[in-house]
Scaffold this motif. Sequence first.
Motif, short mmCIF file in Angstrom:
data_model
loop_
_atom_site.label_atom_id
_atom_site.label_comp_id
_atom_site.label_asym_id
_atom_site.label_seq_id
_atom_site.Cartn_x
_atom_site.Cartn_y
_atom_site.Cartn_z
N LEU A 31 7.08 23.58 12.79
CA LEU A 31 6.79 24.38 11.60
C LEU A 31 7.78 25.53 11.45
CD1 LEU A 31 2.89 24.52 11.68
CD2 LEU A 31 4.35 23.18 10.15
N LEU A 32 8.14 26.16 12.56
CA LEU A 32 9.08 27.27 12.51
C LEU A 32 10.46 26.79 12.04
CD1 LEU A 32 9.75 30.26 13.19
CD2 LEU A 32 10.44 29.43 15.43
N VAL A 33 10.94 25.70 12.60
CA VAL A 33 12.25 25.18 12.20
C VAL A 33 12.20 24.70 10.75
CG1 VAL A 33 13.98 23.42 12.68
CG2 VAL A 33 12.92 24.62 14.55
N GLY A 34 11.09 24.10 10.34
CA GLY A 34 10.93 23.70 8.95
C GLY A 34 10.97 24.88 7.99
N ALA A 35 10.30 25.97 8.37
CA ALA A 35 10.31 27.17 7.52
C ALA A 35 11.69 27.79 7.46
CB ALA A 35 9.30 28.19 8.05
N LEU A 36 12.40 27.82 8.59
CA LEU A 36 13.78 28.34 8.58
C LEU A 36 14.68 27.48 7.71
CD1 LEU A 36 14.31 29.39 12.30
CD2 LEU A 36 14.38 30.86 10.29
N GLY A 37 14.52 26.16 7.82
CA GLY A 37 15.30 25.26 6.97
C GLY A 37 14.99 25.46 5.51
N CYS A 38 13.71 25.68 5.20
CA CYS A 38 13.30 25.92 3.82
C CYS A 38 13.95 27.18 3.26
CB CYS A 38 11.78 26.02 3.77
SG CYS A 38 11.09 26.21 2.13
N MET A 39 13.95 28.25 4.05
CA MET A 39 14.56 29.50 3.59
C MET A 39 16.08 29.36 3.43
SD MET A 39 12.42 32.54 5.45
CE MET A 39 12.40 31.86 7.09
N MET A 40 16.71 28.69 4.38
CA MET A 40 18.16 28.51 4.28
C MET A 40 18.52 27.62 3.10
SD MET A 40 19.09 28.20 8.34
CE MET A 40 20.66 27.45 8.01
N GLY A 41 17.74 26.55 2.89
CA GLY A 41 17.99 25.66 1.77
C GLY A 41 17.76 26.35 0.44
N ALA A 42 16.71 27.15 0.35
CA ALA A 42 16.44 27.88 -0.90
C ALA A 42 17.56 28.88 -1.19
CB ALA A 42 15.10 28.60 -0.80
N SER A 43 18.07 29.52 -0.15
CA SER A 43 19.19 30.45 -0.34
C SER A 43 20.43 29.72 -0.80
CB SER A 43 19.49 31.20 0.96
OG SER A 43 18.37 31.93 1.37
N ALA A 44 20.73 28.61 -0.17
CA ALA A 44 21.92 27.83 -0.56
C ALA A 44 21.77 27.27 -1.97
CB ALA A 44 22.16 26.71 0.44
N GLY A 45 20.59 26.76 -2.31
CA GLY A 45 20.36 26.23 -3.65
C GLY A 45 20.45 27.30 -4.72
N THR A 46 19.94 28.49 -4.42
CA THR A 46 20.04 29.60 -5.37
C THR A 46 21.49 30.02 -5.55
OG1 THR A 46 17.86 30.37 -4.70
CG2 THR A 46 19.24 31.94 -5.86
N LEU A 47 22.24 30.03 -4.46
CA LEU A 47 23.65 30.38 -4.55
C LEU A 47 24.43 29.38 -5.40
CD1 LEU A 47 25.70 32.47 -3.48
CD2 LEU A 47 26.16 30.88 -1.61
N VAL A 48 24.15 28.10 -5.22
CA VAL A 48 24.82 27.07 -6.04
C VAL A 48 24.40 27.23 -7.50
CG1 VAL A 48 24.97 24.59 -6.49
CG2 VAL A 48 25.15 25.43 -4.16
N GLY A 49 23.10 27.48 -7.73
CA GLY A 49 22.64 27.67 -9.11
C GLY A 49 23.23 28.90 -9.77
N TRP A 50 23.57 29.90 -8.98
CA TRP A 50 24.16 31.12 -9.53
C TRP A 50 25.66 30.97 -9.75
CZ3 TRP A 50 26.59 35.41 -6.55
CH2 TRP A 50 26.84 36.53 -7.35
N LEU A 51 26.37 30.38 -8.77
CA LEU A 51 27.83 30.26 -8.86
C LEU A 51 28.28 29.09 -9.73
CD1 LEU A 51 28.86 31.02 -5.16
CD2 LEU A 51 28.99 32.53 -7.15
N ALA A 52 27.54 28.00 -9.70
CA ALA A 52 27.95 26.81 -10.46
C ALA A 52 26.72 26.18 -11.13
CB ALA A 52 28.62 25.81 -9.54
N PRO A 53 26.18 26.82 -12.15
CA PRO A 53 24.97 26.29 -12.79
C PRO A 53 25.19 24.92 -13.44
CG PRO A 53 25.84 28.14 -14.05
CD PRO A 53 26.63 28.05 -12.79
N GLU A 54 26.43 24.64 -13.82
CA GLU A 54 26.71 23.34 -14.45
C GLU A 54 26.59 22.17 -13.46
OE1 GLU A 54 30.34 25.26 -12.96
OE2 GLU A 54 28.92 25.91 -14.48
#
Length: 114
Positions: A31-54
């Motif tokens: 559960l801990l590793v899953g939560a860390l992966g979720c936070m890291m993935g959400a951060s990376a996805g937000t960064l991609v959505g901000w830098l390259a929304p297209e």
Amino acid sequence: MNDNTFHAPKTDTVLSEPLRLMCWSTVRFILLVGALGCMMGASAGTLVGWLAPEYYQQMFNNHRNPDFEPLSFGMAIGCMQGLRGGVALGLGRAVIQAWLDDRRATMIYQANHR
């Protein structure tokens, strides 16, 4: 004189731990590793959505939808992908740990019964 040839096997402290505690710590780790992966993935996805929304608009064919929000979409997609990756890593580590514990128990048993 005692003719008893049975000698109780010596135990290792790792193996004498109750099984339910070992299972709970494994579930907690996954559960801990899953939560860390979720936070890291959400951060990376937000960064991609901000830098390259297209990118998300083209990949998921939403370039004609006026209500499409690449930041929240990237966060959601990244969170799910990170969660899957984190749980997969946690399960992989749990399987390897179980295999190593079994090998250790077999080696201790064989050493005590020679």
